[in-house]
Design a protein around this motif. Structure first.
Motif, PDB file in Angstrom:
ATOM      1  N   VAL A 167    -134.388  97.251  -1.326  1.00 44.19           N
ATOM      2  CA  VAL A 167    -134.196  98.291  -2.340  1.00 44.19           C
ATOM      3  C   VAL A 167    -135.215  99.404  -2.172  1.00 44.19           C
ATOM      4  N   ASN A 168    -136.483  99.025  -1.965  1.00 42.55           N
ATOM      5  CA  ASN A 168    -137.548 100.029  -1.862  1.00 42.55           C
ATOM      6  C   ASN A 168    -137.481 100.819  -0.558  1.00 42.55           C
ATOM      7  N   ILE A 169    -137.149 100.141   0.534  1.00 38.96           N
ATOM      8  CA  ILE A 169    -137.076 100.822   1.822  1.00 38.96           C
ATOM      9  C   ILE A 169    -135.925 101.818   1.848  1.00 38.96           C
ATOM     10  N   LYS A 170    -134.847 101.512   1.128  1.00 40.12           N
ATOM     11  CA  LYS A 170    -133.705 102.432   1.076  1.00 40.12           C
ATOM     12  C   LYS A 170    -134.109 103.782   0.490  1.00 40.12           C
ATOM     13  N   LEU A 210    -137.074  89.784  -0.105  1.00 41.44           N
ATOM     14  CA  LEU A 210    -136.202  90.521   0.801  1.00 41.44           C
ATOM     15  C   LEU A 210    -135.406  91.582   0.054  1.00 41.44           C
ATOM     16  N   ASN A 211    -134.911  91.208  -1.126  1.00 37.34           N
ATOM     17  CA  ASN A 211    -134.138  92.161  -1.923  1.00 37.34           C
ATOM     18  C   ASN A 211    -135.027  93.339  -2.351  1.00 37.34           C
ATOM     19  N   SER A 252    -130.378  91.846   4.457  1.00 38.88           N
ATOM     20  CA  SER A 252    -130.440  91.720   3.003  1.00 38.88           C
ATOM     21  C   SER A 252    -129.806  92.915   2.312  1.00 38.88           C
ATOM     22  N   GLY A 253    -129.980  94.099   2.897  1.00 39.31           N
ATOM     23  CA  GLY A 253    -129.394  95.298   2.308  1.00 39.31           C
ATOM     24  C   GLY A 253    -127.902  95.399   2.530  1.00 39.31           C
TER      25      GLY A 253
END
Length: 396
Positions: A272-275, A267-268, A229-230
């Motif tokens: 975004v948050n995990i990045k 998923l998006n 997704s990323g």
């Protein structure tokens, strides 16, 4: 000087807002493109009345309790029907092994608490042992009481936000914790699948061994989809839409269009948050190490449980067998994999002729499952007392 800094800060804020708006518009365009392929092809299933849903939930709870009772009864009858119940004796050595199991539980909660404290510091949020511990413990509590362990991360996000952490940090920390936790277990699975086959073959439980391979693959699905997704959001959306479409055709998914949109947005959001956390390679390494320690401590519990009741088993055999069991039962959607966990443990370890397998199973299950429910209840009670004292102090 102050005016110049203020202007620069406003410009940066404006640039971030514009970038965020562009990203949102881009995602919306992708959503619509993917959704347009399915909106007319997949009709939504009719909704069931709410009263019927409530009845089904109550029936599900009753069946869940009966399942646990049935498994415990079956294992107890299997253990004691052929021979008299082994006497429960606790020598100094037995007590040491029991303390070893309790120490594993402490390591589990300690490693997860440390993870949250590290993430709090990295994100520039207030670092609080109490909030980090509560987030870790209550996350496990909700994992244990919700089907497929799906309740932990949503509650952790809510809890952190309610304690004054920013919305971004409240989402980033639990999602990053989940992401690294999954990979931590996959690392152990690879280790067990390479070096632990002989230990599992000794049990003769080929079914559990094969199921474990599928379970390990299932463990990687969400993290891999987050990565896709990323990197390639359009591909991730098409994969989600493909499987939702199959689910709708099999009448498993009732609202396919809504499910596709919700899954893609989730998923998006995950990506975004995990990045925010994983862009720092040093931090990511620390989280993966702590997650692996967490999983290693959890999978070490059977060794201490079996040895507490004089079972003749070496550490690595017990570790490998537990990893296979954990991977196999991950496909079971009951809260905390109840029923399958107890049954699999008993089948695998009793096949080795170890002593006191039934009691070892109960100790193991308490340490890796029921203890988190007890700890969760105690935290709720403690927080309630703190709130009462704060309210009483405010009135005075």
């Amino acid at each position: 000087m102050a005016q110049r800094d203020k202007i620069r800060s406003e410009e940066k804020s404006k640039a971030r807002a514009e970038k965020k708006a562009e990203k949102k518009a881009e995602n919306e365009k992708l959503y619509q493109e993917v959704m347009s392929e399915f909106e007319e092809e997949i009709p939504d299933a009719p909704e069931k009345p709410k009263s019927k849903n409530k009845l089904l939930k109550r029936i599900g709870i009753i069946l869940f309790v009966l399942l646990n009772a049935a498994v415990i009864y079956f294992t107890a009858s299997s253990e004691f029907s052929k021979k008299a119940p082994p006497p429960i004796k606790f020598s100094f050595t037995n007590i040491l092994f029991l303390l070893g199991g309790i120490l594993c539980l402490i390591v589990v909660l300690g490693s997860e608490t440390l993870k949250y404290m590290i993430m709090m510091r990295h994100l520039g949020e207030k670092v609080s042992f109490r909030h980090a511990f509560s987030t870790a413990a209550l996350g496990k509590y909700y994992d244990c009481i919700t089907p497929s362990g799906a309740g932990g991360q949503p509650f952790q996000i809510y809890y952190l936000h309610s304690q004054g952490y920013s919305g971004g940090a409240s989402s980033a920390m639990p999602l990053s914790g989940f992401f690294t936790m999954q990979f931590g277990f996959v690392i152990l699975c690879l280790f067990a699948f390479i070096f632990g086959n002989s230990a599992m073959n000794a049990t003769g439980q080929t079914g559990i061994k094969i199921t474990a391979y599928f379970g390990a693959i299932a463990y990687t699905v969400v993290p891999v989809m987050i990565i896709i997704s990323g990197v390639a959001p359009k591909i991730a959306m098409r994969i989600v839409a493909f499987f939702v479409r199959i689910g709708a055709a099999l009448h498993i998914v009732k609202k396919p269009n809504h499910t596709i949109m919700k899954s893609v947005r989730s998923l998006n959001n995950y990506s975004v948050n995990i990045k925010r956390i994983t862009k720092d390679k040093g931090l990511l390494t620390k989280l993966l190490i702590l997650s692996t320690i967490f999983q290693l401590a959890m999978c070490s519990l059977p060794f201490f449980a079996v040895r507490t009741f004089d079972g003749d088993l070496n550490y690595f055999d017990a570790l490998f067998m537990c990893i296979f069991i954990q991977a196999a039962i991950s496909l079971i959607p009951t809260p905390g994999n109840s029923g399958a966990a107890e049954g699999s443990f008993y089948i695998v370890f009793s096949s080795l002729g170890t002593a006191g397998t039934f009691w070892a199973m109960l100790i193991w299950r308490f340490l890796c499952y029921y203890s988190f429910i007890v700890i969760g209840v105690l935290i709720y009670g403690f927080n309630a007392v703190v709130r009462l004292r704060e309210n009483h102090g405010a009135k005075n």
